[in-house]
Write a protein that holds these residues in place. Structure first.
Motif, short mmCIF file in Angstrom:
data_model
loop_
_atom_site.label_atom_id
_atom_site.label_comp_id
_atom_site.label_asym_id
_atom_site.label_seq_id
_atom_site.Cartn_x
_atom_site.Cartn_y
_atom_site.Cartn_z
N ASP A 68 1.00 -1.28 0.01
CA ASP A 68 -0.06 0.08 -0.01
C ASP A 68 0.85 1.34 0.09
OD1 ASP A 68 -2.40 -1.52 -0.04
OD2 ASP A 68 -2.64 -1.34 2.13
N ASP A 69 1.87 1.18 0.80
CA ASP A 69 2.83 2.41 0.85
C ASP A 69 3.48 2.65 -0.57
OD1 ASP A 69 2.49 2.78 3.56
OD2 ASP A 69 4.29 1.73 4.14
N LEU A 70 3.67 1.53 -1.19
CA LEU A 70 4.53 1.81 -2.62
C LEU A 70 3.39 2.35 -3.39
CD1 LEU A 70 6.81 0.98 -4.34
CD2 LEU A 70 5.82 -1.22 -4.72
N LYS A 71 2.11 1.65 -3.41
CA LYS A 71 0.96 2.26 -4.34
C LYS A 71 0.73 3.69 -4.18
CE LYS A 71 -2.08 -0.67 -3.63
NZ LYS A 71 -3.52 -1.50 -3.74
N ASN A 72 0.72 4.12 -2.92
CA ASN A 72 0.49 5.69 -2.44
C ASN A 72 1.88 6.42 -2.96
OD1 ASN A 72 -1.78 4.73 -1.52
ND2 ASN A 72 -1.13 4.45 0.53
N GLY A 73 2.92 5.95 -3.29
CA GLY A 73 4.10 6.71 -3.74
C GLY A 73 4.88 7.17 -2.29
N ASP A 74 4.68 6.47 -1.40
CA ASP A 74 5.53 6.58 -0.11
C ASP A 74 6.97 6.15 -0.33
OD1 ASP A 74 3.20 7.70 1.04
OD2 ASP A 74 2.68 5.86 2.01
N TYR A 75 7.09 5.37 -1.24
CA TYR A 75 8.52 4.85 -1.49
C TYR A 75 8.73 4.45 -2.85
CZ TYR A 75 8.33 3.35 3.48
OH TYR A 75 8.35 3.36 4.84
N ASN A 76 9.97 4.60 -3.38
CA ASN A 76 10.34 4.34 -4.77
C ASN A 76 11.24 3.03 -4.77
OD1 ASN A 76 9.33 6.57 -5.82
ND2 ASN A 76 10.73 7.76 -5.12
N ILE A 77 11.27 2.33 -5.91
CA ILE A 77 12.04 1.03 -6.01
C ILE A 77 13.37 1.52 -6.90
CG2 ILE A 77 12.16 -1.27 -6.72
CD1 ILE A 77 9.24 -1.64 -6.09
N VAL A 78 14.21 1.38 -6.55
CA VAL A 78 15.46 1.91 -7.49
C VAL A 78 16.24 0.45 -7.69
CG1 VAL A 78 15.48 4.15 -6.51
CG2 VAL A 78 16.67 2.45 -5.42
#
Length: 78
Positions: A68-78
């Motif tokens: 959910d955090d990822l979908k909400n833009g709280d984190y970026n996968i690099v």
């Protein structure tokens, strides 16, 4: 059966060719073999292991919160 065309750097090609020759495989057979080795050892878990993961309610909750955090833009996968 599908045909796949791919581009690789000359140095990568040389490594693949050397590995294929070392296993007495043709290039296409070695690429298929190496891909299957990678996918089955790195990407999949046994059913019993997946059942253990899915039965760990706290782990599943934490994974879903992270998703959910990822979908909400709280984190970026690099």
């Amino acid at each position: 059966m599908k045909t796949v065309t791919m581009r690789v750097d000359d140095s990568i090609y040389d490594m693949i060719k050397l590995a294929a020759d070392g296993q007495k495989r043709n290039l296409s057979n070695f690429i298929e073999f190496a891909t299957m080795q990678y996918l089955t050892s790195s990407q999949f878990v046994e059913n019993s292991e997946m059942n253990e993961i899915m039965n760990d309610k706290e782990l599943v909750k934490n994974l879903m919160n992270g998703f959910d955090d990822l979908k909400n833009g709280d984190y970026n996968i690099v």
